[in-house]
Design an enzyme around this catalytic site. Structure first.
Site, mmCIF file in Angstrom:
data_model
loop_
_atom_site.group_PDB
_atom_site.id
_atom_site.type_symbol
_atom_site.label_atom_id
_atom_site.label_comp_id
_atom_site.label_asym_id
_atom_site.label_seq_id
_atom_site.Cartn_x
_atom_site.Cartn_y
_atom_site.Cartn_z
ATOM 1 N N GLY A 46 2.903 12.079 -2.938
ATOM 2 C CA GLY A 46 2.633 11.860 -4.355
ATOM 3 C C GLY A 46 1.168 12.116 -4.644
ATOM 4 C CD GLN A 51 -4.331 10.194 -5.532
ATOM 5 O OE1 GLN A 51 -3.189 10.425 -5.918
ATOM 6 N NE2 GLN A 51 -4.595 9.848 -4.285
ATOM 7 C CB CYS A 94 -3.970 5.910 -0.809
ATOM 8 S SG CYS A 94 -4.525 6.617 -2.375
ATOM 9 C CG LEU A 95 -2.964 12.082 -0.083
ATOM 10 C CD1 LEU A 95 -2.434 13.182 -0.985
ATOM 11 C CD2 LEU A 95 -3.027 12.555 1.365
ATOM 12 C CG HIS A 136 0.649 4.538 -4.183
ATOM 13 N ND1 HIS A 136 0.120 3.965 -3.047
ATOM 14 C CD2 HIS A 136 -0.140 5.622 -4.435
ATOM 15 C CE1 HIS A 136 -0.940 4.656 -2.661
ATOM 16 N NE2 HIS A 136 -1.116 5.676 -3.476
ATOM 17 C CD GLU A 137 1.163 8.732 -6.424
ATOM 18 O OE1 GLU A 137 0.013 8.861 -6.860
ATOM 19 O OE2 GLU A 137 1.439 8.824 -5.215
ATOM 20 C CG HIS A 140 -3.677 6.569 -7.793
ATOM 21 N ND1 HIS A 140 -4.874 6.330 -7.161
ATOM 22 C CD2 HIS A 140 -2.783 6.837 -6.799
ATOM 23 C CE1 HIS A 140 -4.708 6.445 -5.841
ATOM 24 N NE2 HIS A 140 -3.443 6.752 -5.596
#
Ligand code: GNR
Ligand code: NI
Length: 174
Positions: A46, A51, A94-95, A136-137, A140
């Site tokens: 995702g 990000q 998480c990236l 999670h997204e 963000h």
């Protein structure tokens, strides 16, 4: 399509609230294409627009791509309209928090209203990994990272580690 750079913690941009998309036009679609390519390359399941430094309410997801066929999903202006009372726990990464993982508890189902790649209104009932990933997204989009759910001590240790790593990388580049 262009690969974009993924911002990592600590970075104040990751803490800002993203704003709604007015129209899903070619520019938004092109951003979504870039986000998807960047997510697959990372690799991740995702990615939220913030990000890659764009504070817009856009998410791309593909929770199955490791199993072979690609099934990308695009969410513009997503809203959770219902959440289950039951929670489930997944190990999240998480990236934007590279190399760190932790068990996070979240509602195990959620209904989400959003605009698709073509700007069409859609609704989805998500459960399991998909529900976790959407939440999670969506965090963000509010400037929230999964490490915010950990104890202050754990969170501080992770941020310290990441900022140390960043300084090392800067030194090598310079
Ligand atoms: O690639 C990712 N894996 C993942 C695993 C468990 C819960 C959430 C995620 S999302 C993450 C990619 C990312 O950072 N998205 O914002
Ligand atoms: Ni993330």
């Amino acid at each position: 399509m262009t690969l974009r750079q993924i911002l990592t913690e600590p970075n104040s941009m990751l803490r800002q609230k993203s704003t709604p998309v007015q129209i899903v036009d070619k520019d938004v679609q092109s951003l979504m294409d870039d986000m998807l390519e960047t997510m697959y390359a990372a690799p991740g399941i995702g990615l939220a627009a913030i990000q890659v430094g764009v504070p817009k309410r856009i998410i791309v997801l593909d929770i199955n791509h490791k199993e072979g066929s690609k099934k990308p999903m695009f969410f513009v202006n997503p809203e959770i309209i219902e959440k289950s009372k039951n929670n489930s726990t997944y190990e999240e990464g998480c990236l934007s928090v590279p190399g760190q993982f932790a068990e996070i508890e979240r509602p195990d189902r959620c209904n989400v209203k959003y605009l698709d790649y073509y700007g069409q209104p859609k609704e989805i009932k998500a459960e399991g990994m998909l529900a976790t990933c959407i939440q999670h997204e969506m965090d963000h989009l509010e400037g929230i990272l999964f490490i915010d759910y950990l104890s202050k001590l754990k969170k501080t240790m992770i941020i310290k580690k990441l900022s140390k790593q960043k300084k090392t990388i800067e030194r090598i580049v310079v």
